[in-house]
Motif scaffolding. Structure first.
Motif, PDB file in Angstrom:
ATOM      1  N   ASN A   3      79.371 -13.195 -17.825  1.00  0.00           N
ATOM      2  CA  ASN A   3      78.632 -13.792 -18.930  1.00  0.00           C
ATOM      3  C   ASN A   3      79.288 -15.058 -19.448  1.00  0.00           C
ATOM      4  N   THR A   4      80.590 -15.196 -19.279  1.00  0.00           N
ATOM      5  CA  THR A   4      81.285 -16.340 -19.860  1.00  0.00           C
ATOM      6  C   THR A   4      81.813 -17.317 -18.813  1.00  0.00           C
ATOM      7  N   ALA A   5      81.870 -16.900 -17.551  1.00  0.00           N
ATOM      8  CA  ALA A   5      82.456 -17.759 -16.524  1.00  0.00           C
ATOM      9  C   ALA A   5      81.604 -18.997 -16.308  1.00  0.00           C
ATOM     10  N   ARG A   6      82.286 -20.066 -15.901  1.00  0.00           N
ATOM     11  CA  ARG A   6      81.592 -21.321 -15.614  1.00  0.00           C
ATOM     12  C   ARG A   6      82.044 -21.838 -14.260  1.00  0.00           C
ATOM     13  N   LEU A   7      81.203 -22.718 -13.713  1.00  0.00           N
ATOM     14  CA  LEU A   7      81.521 -23.331 -12.431  1.00  0.00           C
ATOM     15  C   LEU A   7      81.173 -24.810 -12.532  1.00  0.00           C
ATOM     16  N   ASP A   8      82.076 -25.664 -12.108  1.00  0.00           N
ATOM     17  CA  ASP A   8      81.761 -27.095 -12.030  1.00  0.00           C
ATOM     18  C   ASP A   8      81.007 -27.325 -10.723  1.00  0.00           C
ATOM     19  N   VAL A  53      78.565 -25.652 -15.514  1.00  0.00           N
ATOM     20  CA  VAL A  53      77.413 -24.802 -15.855  1.00  0.00           C
ATOM     21  C   VAL A  53      77.861 -23.351 -15.984  1.00  0.00           C
ATOM     22  N   PRO A  54      77.223 -22.604 -16.874  1.00  0.00           N
ATOM     23  CA  PRO A  54      77.512 -21.171 -16.955  1.00  0.00           C
ATOM     24  C   PRO A  54      77.086 -20.484 -15.659  1.00  0.00           C
ATOM     25  N   VAL A  55      77.920 -19.571 -15.208  1.00  0.00           N
ATOM     26  CA  VAL A  55      77.560 -18.794 -14.011  1.00  0.00           C
ATOM     27  C   VAL A  55      76.226 -18.082 -14.242  1.00  0.00           C
ATOM     28  N   ALA A  56      75.971 -17.682 -15.492  1.00  0.00           N
ATOM     29  CA  ALA A  56      74.699 -17.008 -15.789  1.00  0.00           C
ATOM     30  C   ALA A  56      73.511 -17.895 -15.415  1.00  0.00           C
ATOM     31  N   ASP A  57      73.636 -19.215 -15.596  1.00  0.00           N
ATOM     32  CA  ASP A  57      72.536 -20.123 -15.229  1.00  0.00           C
ATOM     33  C   ASP A  57      72.339 -20.141 -13.712  1.00  0.00           C
ATOM     34  N   LEU A  59      73.095 -17.768 -11.704  1.00  0.00           N
ATOM     35  CA  LEU A  59      72.505 -16.483 -11.317  1.00  0.00           C
ATOM     36  C   LEU A  59      71.008 -16.461 -11.623  1.00  0.00           C
ATOM     37  N   GLY A  60      70.611 -17.195 -12.661  1.00  0.00           N
ATOM     38  CA  GLY A  60      69.175 -17.323 -12.933  1.00  0.00           C
ATOM     39  C   GLY A  60      68.463 -18.026 -11.780  1.00  0.00           C
ATOM     40  N   LEU A  61      69.105 -19.084 -11.232  1.00  0.00           N
ATOM     41  CA  LEU A  61      68.529 -19.765 -10.070  1.00  0.00           C
ATOM     42  C   LEU A  61      68.448 -18.830  -8.871  1.00  0.00           C
ATOM     43  N   TRP A  62      69.505 -18.051  -8.688  1.00  0.00           N
ATOM     44  CA  TRP A  62      69.542 -17.105  -7.552  1.00  0.00           C
ATOM     45  C   TRP A  62      68.453 -16.044  -7.727  1.00  0.00           C
ATOM     46  N   ARG A  63      68.263 -15.591  -8.932  1.00  0.00           N
ATOM     47  CA  ARG A  63      67.198 -14.598  -9.177  1.00  0.00           C
ATOM     48  C   ARG A  63      65.837 -15.194  -8.791  1.00  0.00           C
ATOM     49  N   GLN A  64      65.610 -16.433  -9.202  1.00  0.00           N
ATOM     50  CA  GLN A  64      64.342 -17.090  -8.847  1.00  0.00           C
ATOM     51  C   GLN A  64      64.223 -17.262  -7.330  1.00  0.00           C
ATOM     52  N   GLY A  93      78.018 -11.530  -9.193  1.00  0.00           N
ATOM     53  CA  GLY A  93      76.684 -11.441  -9.793  1.00  0.00           C
ATOM     54  C   GLY A  93      75.589 -11.595  -8.746  1.00  0.00           C
ATOM     55  N   ALA A  94      75.808 -12.511  -7.784  1.00  0.00           N
ATOM     56  CA  ALA A  94      74.811 -12.727  -6.735  1.00  0.00           C
ATOM     57  C   ALA A  94      74.665 -11.480  -5.871  1.00  0.00           C
ATOM     58  N   HIS A  95      75.787 -10.820  -5.602  1.00  0.00           N
ATOM     59  CA  HIS A  95      75.743  -9.580  -4.816  1.00  0.00           C
ATOM     60  C   HIS A  95      74.966  -8.494  -5.567  1.00  0.00           C
ATOM     61  N   ASP A  96      75.230  -8.365  -6.853  1.00  0.00           N
ATOM     62  CA  ASP A  96      74.525  -7.344  -7.641  1.00  0.00           C
ATOM     63  C   ASP A  96      73.016  -7.601  -7.612  1.00  0.00           C
ATOM     64  N   LEU A  97      72.620  -8.868  -7.765  1.00  0.00           N
ATOM     65  CA  LEU A  97      71.190  -9.175  -7.795  1.00  0.00           C
ATOM     66  C   LEU A  97      70.526  -8.927  -6.442  1.00  0.00           C
TER      67      LEU A  97
END
Ligand code: SF4
Length: 235
Positions: A3-8, A53-57, A59-64, A93-97
């Protein structure tokens, strides 16, 4: 952490057709200190560049992407392993999804796969970097060496190794470890972005050029009155 991790990152693209099997989500991270001569992505070198960008964002792209039937995720760069915390959170997160029962299997009946490109050799990776790569089904390892061109599919130079790491990775990538490019492979994807305020058109190339491809594209652009300015493979 997810929820808090970020990636450049330098950018993302869907569908990516040139780095791994099928139509994939591509994520390019920002920052690489390896400075391989001939690298076509010098714009990804500066660790202070790109977008945080937040990793959560992501993961949102990956979900889509999964909802649209993506066959996998490719993480490249830049150097993904130089951001082990963000990379690890993203891959987990990508693995879980992709493991959700609602996710459609790909054409070989397996789940969408996770592929990571790193310029490091396997024995150069730290414990933290190895842990970050944990969920990856396959990893392509090793510096790009311009003096060692190759026709091996999805690799930039002959020294680079494609290493399956999971059962799914062996299913999906096992048949391609020694396979050379053939007509079923898309060579380079060309994507033209929206015109910028200064009147230029950003163009992105996704994939692995053959020796001479980039120079040929520069020449062809100039011949057609569309000269390339500041190509990312020029120092
Ligand atoms: S080829 Fe990859 S590892 Fe080498 S400098 Fe470019 S981004 Fe870094």
């Amino acid at each position: 952490m997810g929820n808090t991790a970020r990636l450049d990152i330098s950018g993302t693209h869907l569908p990516l057709l040139t780095l791994g099997p099928g139509a994939r989500l591509g994520v390019w991270v920002q920052g690489c200190v390896l400075a391989c001569p001939g690298c076509m992505s010098r714009h990804t070198w500066d660790p202070a560049g790109g977008t945080r960008v937040p990793v959560a964002d992501l993961l949102g792209l990956w979900r889509q992407a999964l909802e649209r039937g993506a066959s996998g995720l490719t993480v490249s760069g830049g150097e993904p392993c130089d951001q082990p915390a963000g990379l690890g959170a993203f891959l987990k997160g990508a693995h879980d999804l992709r493991s959700a029962p609602s996710v459609r299997p790909t054409s070989d009946g397996g789940a969408p796969d996770l592929l990571v490109y790193t310029g490091y050799e396997e024995d150069e990776l730290t414990t933290e970097q190895r842990a970050a790569l944990g969920p990856a089904d396959a990893v392509v390892t090793g510096r790009f060496r311009i003096t060692e061109p190759t026709d091996l599919v999805w690799r930039g130079s002959a020294n680079q190794r494609m290493v399956p790491r999971t059962e799914l990775g062996r299913l999906r990538y096992g048949p391609h470890l020694a396979r050379t490019r053939d007509p079923r492979d898309v060579g380079l994807q060309v994507v033209v972005d929206r015109r910028t305020r200064d009147g230029t058109w950003p163009v992105r190339w996704y994939g692995i050029p053959r020796p001479g491809d980039l120079t040929a594209m520069e020449r062809e652009g100039a011949r057609r009155g569309l000269p390339l300015s500041a190509p990312s493979w020029r120092p």
